[in-house]
Design a protein around this motif. Structure first.
Motif, PDB file in Angstrom:
ATOM      1  N   ASN A  73     -29.038 -13.255 -15.814  1.00 48.25           N
ATOM      2  CA  ASN A  73     -29.499 -14.637 -15.957  1.00 48.25           C
ATOM      3  C   ASN A  73     -30.261 -14.816 -17.261  1.00 48.25           C
ATOM      4  O   ASN A  73     -30.101 -15.833 -17.949  1.00 48.25           O
ATOM      5  CB  ASN A  73     -30.391 -15.025 -14.789  1.00 48.25           C
ATOM      6  CG  ASN A  73     -29.623 -15.050 -13.496  1.00 48.25           C
ATOM      7  OD1 ASN A  73     -28.424 -15.260 -13.479  1.00 48.25           O
ATOM      8  ND2 ASN A  73     -30.321 -14.821 -12.402  1.00 48.25           N
ATOM      9  N   TRP A  74     -31.122 -13.852 -17.600  1.00 43.36           N
ATOM     10  CA  TRP A  74     -31.897 -13.939 -18.841  1.00 43.36           C
ATOM     11  C   TRP A  74     -30.977 -13.913 -20.054  1.00 43.36           C
ATOM     12  O   TRP A  74     -31.197 -14.649 -21.023  1.00 43.36           O
ATOM     13  CB  TRP A  74     -32.921 -12.811 -18.913  1.00 43.36           C
ATOM     14  CG  TRP A  74     -34.054 -13.017 -17.970  1.00 43.36           C
ATOM     15  CD1 TRP A  74     -34.261 -12.375 -16.785  1.00 43.36           C
ATOM     16  CD2 TRP A  74     -35.119 -13.943 -18.098  1.00 43.36           C
ATOM     17  NE1 TRP A  74     -35.392 -12.855 -16.186  1.00 43.36           N
ATOM     18  CE2 TRP A  74     -35.947 -13.821 -16.970  1.00 43.36           C
ATOM     19  CE3 TRP A  74     -35.468 -14.884 -19.069  1.00 43.36           C
ATOM     20  CZ2 TRP A  74     -37.087 -14.583 -16.788  1.00 43.36           C
ATOM     21  CZ3 TRP A  74     -36.609 -15.635 -18.880  1.00 43.36           C
ATOM     22  CH2 TRP A  74     -37.403 -15.491 -17.760  1.00 43.36           C
ATOM     23  N   ILE A  75     -29.956 -13.078 -20.007  1.00 42.22           N
ATOM     24  CA  ILE A  75     -29.005 -13.008 -21.132  1.00 42.22           C
ATOM     25  C   ILE A  75     -28.307 -14.356 -21.302  1.00 42.22           C
ATOM     26  O   ILE A  75     -28.175 -14.868 -22.416  1.00 42.22           O
ATOM     27  CB  ILE A  75     -28.004 -11.861 -20.931  1.00 42.22           C
ATOM     28  CG1 ILE A  75     -28.721 -10.515 -21.079  1.00 42.22           C
ATOM     29  CG2 ILE A  75     -26.846 -11.960 -21.897  1.00 42.22           C
ATOM     30  CD1 ILE A  75     -27.894  -9.328 -20.670  1.00 42.22           C
ATOM     31  N   PHE A  76     -27.856 -14.959 -20.207  1.00 40.46           N
ATOM     32  CA  PHE A  76     -27.191 -16.259 -20.295  1.00 40.46           C
ATOM     33  C   PHE A  76     -28.143 -17.337 -20.801  1.00 40.46           C
ATOM     34  O   PHE A  76     -27.735 -18.218 -21.569  1.00 40.46           O
ATOM     35  CB  PHE A  76     -26.611 -16.671 -18.946  1.00 40.46           C
ATOM     36  CG  PHE A  76     -25.329 -15.969 -18.597  1.00 40.46           C
ATOM     37  CD1 PHE A  76     -24.366 -15.710 -19.558  1.00 40.46           C
ATOM     38  CD2 PHE A  76     -25.076 -15.559 -17.300  1.00 40.46           C
ATOM     39  CE1 PHE A  76     -23.191 -15.061 -19.236  1.00 40.46           C
ATOM     40  CE2 PHE A  76     -23.904 -14.910 -16.969  1.00 40.46           C
ATOM     41  CZ  PHE A  76     -22.960 -14.660 -17.943  1.00 40.46           C
ATOM     42  N   MET A  77     -29.401 -17.301 -20.387  1.00 47.54           N
ATOM     43  CA  MET A  77     -30.364 -18.298 -20.865  1.00 47.54           C
ATOM     44  C   MET A  77     -30.615 -18.141 -22.361  1.00 47.54           C
ATOM     45  O   MET A  77     -30.735 -19.137 -23.080  1.00 47.54           O
ATOM     46  CB  MET A  77     -31.673 -18.189 -20.088  1.00 47.54           C
ATOM     47  CG  MET A  77     -31.564 -18.740 -18.685  1.00 47.54           C
ATOM     48  SD  MET A  77     -33.138 -18.981 -17.846  1.00 47.54           S
ATOM     49  CE  MET A  77     -33.769 -17.336 -17.742  1.00 47.54           C
ATOM     50  N   ILE A  78     -30.678 -16.910 -22.844  1.00 51.70           N
ATOM     51  CA  ILE A  78     -30.874 -16.681 -24.273  1.00 51.70           C
ATOM     52  C   ILE A  78     -29.668 -17.175 -25.059  1.00 51.70           C
ATOM     53  O   ILE A  78     -29.808 -17.834 -26.099  1.00 51.70           O
ATOM     54  CB  ILE A  78     -31.158 -15.188 -24.543  1.00 51.70           C
ATOM     55  CG1 ILE A  78     -32.543 -14.824 -24.014  1.00 51.70           C
ATOM     56  CG2 ILE A  78     -31.046 -14.860 -26.020  1.00 51.70           C
ATOM     57  CD1 ILE A  78     -32.828 -13.340 -23.976  1.00 51.70           C
ATOM     58  N   ILE A  79     -28.456 -16.895 -24.563  1.00 59.11           N
ATOM     59  CA  ILE A  79     -27.237 -17.361 -25.235  1.00 59.11           C
ATOM     60  C   ILE A  79     -27.215 -18.890 -25.290  1.00 59.11           C
ATOM     61  O   ILE A  79     -26.897 -19.482 -26.328  1.00 59.11           O
ATOM     62  CB  ILE A  79     -25.983 -16.808 -24.530  1.00 59.11           C
ATOM     63  CG1 ILE A  79     -25.878 -15.304 -24.774  1.00 59.11           C
ATOM     64  CG2 ILE A  79     -24.723 -17.519 -24.997  1.00 59.11           C
ATOM     65  CD1 ILE A  79     -24.810 -14.625 -23.952  1.00 59.11           C
ATOM     66  N   CYS A  80     -27.565 -19.553 -24.191  1.00 58.21           N
ATOM     67  CA  CYS A  80     -27.576 -21.019 -24.170  1.00 58.21           C
ATOM     68  C   CYS A  80     -28.633 -21.587 -25.105  1.00 58.21           C
ATOM     69  O   CYS A  80     -28.397 -22.600 -25.773  1.00 58.21           O
ATOM     70  CB  CYS A  80     -27.808 -21.521 -22.751  1.00 58.21           C
ATOM     71  SG  CYS A  80     -26.391 -21.268 -21.679  1.00 58.21           S
ATOM     72  N   ALA A  81     -29.798 -20.944 -25.181  1.00 58.70           N
ATOM     73  CA  ALA A  81     -30.850 -21.425 -26.082  1.00 58.70           C
ATOM     74  C   ALA A  81     -30.411 -21.300 -27.537  1.00 58.70           C
ATOM     75  O   ALA A  81     -30.601 -22.226 -28.337  1.00 58.70           O
ATOM     76  CB  ALA A  81     -32.136 -20.648 -25.845  1.00 58.70           C
ATOM     77  N   VAL A  82     -29.793 -20.175 -27.893  1.00 58.24           N
ATOM     78  CA  VAL A  82     -29.314 -19.986 -29.266  1.00 58.24           C
ATOM     79  C   VAL A  82     -28.218 -20.999 -29.587  1.00 58.24           C
ATOM     80  O   VAL A  82     -28.200 -21.584 -30.681  1.00 58.24           O
ATOM     81  CB  VAL A  82     -28.825 -18.537 -29.467  1.00 58.24           C
ATOM     82  CG1 VAL A  82     -28.086 -18.378 -30.780  1.00 58.24           C
ATOM     83  CG2 VAL A  82     -29.995 -17.573 -29.392  1.00 58.24           C
TER      84      VAL A  82
END
Length: 76
Positions: free
Chosen positions: A38-47
């Motif tokens: 989930n954290w990886i997906f949130m970081i990808i979406c933020a970038v």
């Protein structure tokens, strides 16, 4: 006919849910480890959001975007 549905059930429960079962067991010992996906997906979406906003700013600054309300013939 019933055996087809039982085979589909077996396939999903025993093969396809292996990653979910792993994360379910991992959650008992480490909440952060279980939620790393989930954290990886949130970081990808933020970038991606920051990149998209940056591109919108560049297009707006160069004048490429047409904001004329009469751009469509039916709005005349």
């Amino acid at each position: 006919m019933r055996s087809i549905f039982l085979a589909i059930q077996w396939f999903f429960e025993n093969i396809m849910f292996i990653p979910q079962n792993f994360f379910r067991q991992l959650e008992l010992s480490s909440w952060t480890g279980a939620n790393i996906v989930n954290w990886i997906f949130m970081i990808i979406c933020a970038v991606a959001t920051v990149y998209w906003c940056k591109q919108l700013t560049l297009h707006h600054a160069s004048g490429e975007d047409d904001q004329d309300t009469t751009a469509h013939s039916f709005l005349k």
